[in-house]
Design a protein around this motif. Structure first.
Motif, PDB file in Angstrom:
ATOM      1  N   THR A 277      42.547  36.664  33.838  1.00 54.66           N
ATOM      2  CA  THR A 277      42.756  37.075  35.230  1.00 54.66           C
ATOM      3  C   THR A 277      43.007  38.576  35.293  1.00 54.66           C
TER       4      THR A 277
ATOM      5  N   GLU B  95      45.560  36.301  41.574  1.00 45.07           N
ATOM      6  CA  GLU B  95      44.597  35.475  40.840  1.00 45.07           C
ATOM      7  C   GLU B  95      45.309  34.649  39.776  1.00 45.07           C
TER       8      GLU B  95
ATOM      9  N   TYR C 296      40.963  32.657  42.567  1.00 46.91           N
ATOM     10  CA  TYR C 296      40.698  33.121  43.928  1.00 46.91           C
ATOM     11  C   TYR C 296      40.195  32.002  44.836  1.00 46.91           C
TER      12      TYR C 296
ATOM     13  N   ALA D  17      44.827  38.377  48.608  1.00 46.59           N
ATOM     14  CA  ALA D  17      43.704  38.544  47.692  1.00 46.59           C
ATOM     15  C   ALA D  17      42.457  39.030  48.425  1.00 46.59           C
TER      16      ALA D  17
ATOM     17  N   MET E  17      41.333  41.105  45.303  1.00 44.81           N
ATOM     18  CA  MET E  17      40.022  40.797  44.745  1.00 44.81           C
ATOM     19  C   MET E  17      39.082  41.995  44.817  1.00 44.81           C
TER      20      MET E  17
END
Length: 307
Positions: free
Chosen positions: A42, A47, A266, A284, A292
Motif C-alpha cells: 500500500t 489505503e 481503495y 482517498a 489516491m
C-alpha cells in the motif's frame, strides 16, 4: 513395433491425464490469495486501513439456483443474526473464469467491513443478468420472515462490483437491468475496453450512468495492451458525462488478474464512503489532497465531481 506403439499410447494417455489435472487444478485454484490483505503493498494510510481485515466476524450461506449460475453465495457480518439493523449490499459480477467460489477471500474481506456481499457461479456475467437475479434473491429474503436476512437489507445503499468481464457486467447491472435504479454506486476493475467488448458482443454503454463510479486497472501488458487499455479507460471515463463523481487510476506494475484484489484498499474505502458515509474513507478520493491522487503506486489518476 507393437511394443513401441503401446509405449507411445501410454505416454499420450499420461500426457492427456497430466493436462486434464492441470486444468482441474486451475479451475479449482483460488483467484484471490488468502493472505492478500497483508501481502499487497500500500502507498497511503487510507489505503492501508481499508486493505486490512475489518472488525466484523464473517459468516456464509448459500442457496441453490436452477439457472446456470448454480447458487447464490452470500457473505455477511455475523452480528446480522442478532442485531436489529440494516446492512449495505455489494453485488458482485464475476470475471471470466473467476466464479464466486474462487474469490472467497475477497468476499470475506468486504463482509468484514460491514457489508452483505452476494455472488454466484455465473461464467457469462457481462449482461448483468445474474447480478440482477442475485439482488432479486436478497430482496425476497429481506421480505421473508423466515430468513436471516429479513428486514436486514439497506435497500438505499446497494453497490455493484465487477472485474474484467464482470466490469462490463457491473456497468450493465446499474444501467440496463430492472433494478438499476436501486444502485447507489459502481466499481469496475479492469473492465473490457469498449472495442474489445464490442468484438466479444458484450454490449454496454456508460453514457447514461447517473451514479458515482470508480474504475481501476493495471499498467502491465495483459491490461495495458489487451483488456483495459489506457485509451479505453479514457473513453469510458469521458463517456460517463452524467456521473456525479468519477475516479479512474491505474495500479503500477499490476497485471490484469492482480486487479481482482490489489486495489481493494481503495475499493473498500470507496464502498465505505458511498454506502456507509465514512468521511475518513472519502479522503482517498475527495478534498484538497485526495490520497489516491498522490499515491505513487498508482498513475494516470483522474477525478471529477459534477457541479
Amino acid at each position: 513395433m507393437k511394443i513401441t506403439m503401446k509405449i507411445i499410447c501410454i505416454i499420450l494417455i499420461v500426457v492427456i491425464l497430466m493436462v486434464a489435472l492441470l486444468f482441474l487444478y486451475a479451475a479449482q485454484k483460488p483467484a484471490v490469495p488468502k493472505n492478500y490483505e497483508t501481502s499487497v503493498k500500500t502507498g497511503g494510510e487510507i489505503e492501508g486501513t481499508y486493505l486490512a481485515h475489518g472488525s466484523f466476524t464473517v459468516k456464509y450461506t448459500e442457496q441453490g439456483a436452477l439457472e446456470n449460475y448454480k447458487k447464490y453465495e452470500v457473505y455477511y457480518p455475523a452480528e446480522l443474526e442478532t442485531e436489529s439493523r440494516k446492512y449495505p449490499v455489494i453485488v458482485v459480477n464475476n470475471g471470466t473464469g473467476v466464479k464466486g467460489s474462487k474469490a472467497k477471500t475477497m468476499f470475506e474481506h468486504f463482509a468484514s467491513w460491514g457489508f452483505i456481499v452476494i455472488g454466484n457461479e455465473e461464467e457469462y456475467s457481462w449482461n448483468g443478468f445474474s447480478a440482477e437475479m442475485s439482488l432479486k434473491y436478497l430482496l425476497r429474503e429481506n421480505d421473508n420472515p423466515d430468513s436471516i436476512f429479513y428486514n436486514r437489507i439497506d435497500t438505499g445503499n446497494i453497490g455493484a462490483l465487477g472485474h474484467s468481464q464482470g466490469g462490463v457486467g457491473a456497468f450493465n447491472t446499474v444501467t440496463d437491468t430492472k433494478h438499476k435504479d436501486m444502485y447507489k454506486t459502481v466499481v469496475a476493475e479492469s473492465p473490457a475496453h469498449p472495442d474489445l467488448a464490442a468484438s466479444l458482443e458484450w454490449d454496454y454503454d456508460v453514457s447514461d450512468l447517473h451514479i458515482p463510479f470508480l474504475m481501476v486497472a493495471g499498467t502491465e501488458k495483459s491490461d495495458a495492451e489487451l483488456v483495459c487499455t489506457l485509451e479505453g479507460m479514457y473513453k469510458l471515463y469521458d463517456s460517463a458525462e452524467q456521473a456525479p463523481f468519477k475516479v479512474m487510476a491505474r495500479r503500477t506494475g499490476a497485471e490484469h488478474g492482480d486487479m481482482l484484489y490489489s486495489a481493494d484498499g481503495y475499493v473498500t474505502a470507496w464502498f465505505m464512503w458511498q454506502l456507509q458515509g465514512d468521511e475518513y474513507a472519502a479522503g482517498a478520493f475527495t478534498g484538497e489532497e485526495p490520497e489516491m491522487m498522490q499515491n505513487s503506486l498508482y498513475q494516470d489518476q483522474k477525478a471529477v465531481e459534477k457541479e
